[in-house]
Design a protein around this motif. Sequence first.
Motif, short mmCIF file in Angstrom:
data_model
loop_
_atom_site.label_atom_id
_atom_site.label_comp_id
_atom_site.label_asym_id
_atom_site.label_seq_id
_atom_site.Cartn_x
_atom_site.Cartn_y
_atom_site.Cartn_z
N CYS A 60 0.84 -1.20 0.00
CA CYS A 60 0.00 0.00 0.00
C CYS A 60 0.87 1.25 0.00
N CYS A 63 -0.01 3.18 3.81
CA CYS A 63 0.36 2.59 5.10
C CYS A 63 1.52 1.60 4.96
N CYS A 82 -4.44 0.02 -0.10
CA CYS A 82 -5.21 -1.08 0.47
C CYS A 82 -6.65 -0.59 0.69
N CYS A 85 -7.08 2.17 3.46
CA CYS A 85 -6.56 3.49 3.09
C CYS A 85 -7.41 4.12 1.99
ZN LIG Z 1 -3.00 1.08 3.32
#
Ligand SMILES: [Zn+2]
Length: 96
Positions: A60, A63, A82, A85
């Motif tokens: 991601c 994150c 992801c 997020c």
């Molecule tokens: Zn993420």
Amino acid sequence: MSFEEDDGQSGYVSELLEGGYLQGPEIGAANAFIKDEELSQAQQNVFDNFVLRKHDPGACKRCRNGIDWPEKYEAKHNGGFCGRCANVIHKADQDD
Ligand SMILES: [Zn+2]
């Protein structure tokens, strides 16, 4: 690989196939995988190196966590985030 132990990987491969991301030998390897057929060594190589690795959105971008199989296809379309997020970003966009 059986569908009992499937973690969303075959669904992701189906989406790549249906989305037109795969070509040539990648299509045959992906189809064999989805149908739970035995892949030849050559097909397995194509599957690992091209179907999975070439199309993998990676971790991601926000994150830095790995993206689960069921979220990978979505990640290819949302810039590499992801599910969690992507949700946060989507909410932030709406607040502006
Ligand atoms: Zn993420």
